[in-house]
Write a protein that holds these residues in place. Structure first.
Motif: not given
Length: 244
Positions: A33-36, A146-155, A168-179
């Protein structure tokens, strides 16, 4: 008597061959669940950068891959309990994780994490930031003020920004770029990139030294012949960070 001995020898040889075949099968645990990095394609099969890397590593190590999917938040416990033999799921190498499992050398170099929001003026220091549970990004947000809001999946982290739950969402830039690219301007990068972790490696049980050595050797050979860089560029684009 000779026939009996021959038959017995055949049974033993066949049994040894079957045992050998079984011993070379390695269950590759991923999230899907973490393209690409990894995802399930239309046929329901594991696909993406890590599927190609994992299959090639197994081929070079003379191992047979079996792919297993597991939810991210329990991916380490299910490795240590024996439900699969490796984690190949975009997992960054960190000291905290190395207290529980071992890692191979990295097969993806240390890369940036980034923030994505609906507008560039999002409050990254005092606002609500979404991140996936159990990631280095979640740990960073928790320590940032900041206030952290956690979720089970990237989506789900991206959906939280879209529906206004998070700034905002904070994640790997390589995963965020296509999104961001696929959002058609709805989402945008904001703030500064943040380097985290020691790159991405295969996670293994601490007792599996031989398996780690086989994968380390295969990763080294892929780095040396340039095939690992080729896969990074294929899945992440020409601007992706590669091995020198």
């Amino acid at each position: 008597m000779k026939l009996i001995l021959t038959a017995a020898a055949l049974v033993l040889t066949t049994g040894a061959a079957l045992a050998d075949a079984h011993a070379t099968t390695v269950r590759m645990g991923t999230e899907g669940q973490y393209p690409p990095y990894n995802f399930l394609n239309d046929a329901g099969e594991v696909d993406g950068f890590e599927r190609e890397v994992g299959d090639e590593l197994c081929a070079r190590a003379e191992l047979t891959c079996e792919w297993v999917t597991n939810e991210w938040d329990s991916i380490i416990p299910n490795l240590t309990s024996g439900n699969y033999d490796t984690i190949i799921a975009g997992m960054s190498i960190t000291e905290e994780r190395e207290e529980v499992i071992d890692f191979t050398q990295n097969y993806f170099p240390p890369a940036a994490s980034a923030y994505v929001a609906m507008d560039e003026g999002a409050d990254l220091e005092g606002g609500v930031i979404a991140a996936q549970t159990g990631t280095i990004q979640a740990s960073h947000v928790a320590e940032s003020g900041a206030t952290l809001l956690e979720f089970a999946t990237y989506d789900e982290t991206v959906a939280a920004v879209r529906n206004g739950e998070a700034d905002a969402v904070f994640a790997d830039k390589d995963a965020l770029a296509p999104t961001v690219e696929e959002s058609g301007g709805e989402l945008t990068f904001t703030g500064e990139d943040v380097p985290l972790g020691g790159g991405i490696g295969l996670g293994l049980r601490e007792s599996d030294d031989d398996l780690r050595e086989k994968f380390d050797a295969a990763i080294t050979s892929m780095k040396e012949d340039g095939s690992l860089n080729e896969l990074i560029v294929k899945w992440f684009g020409e601007d992706a960070k590669t091995f020198e």
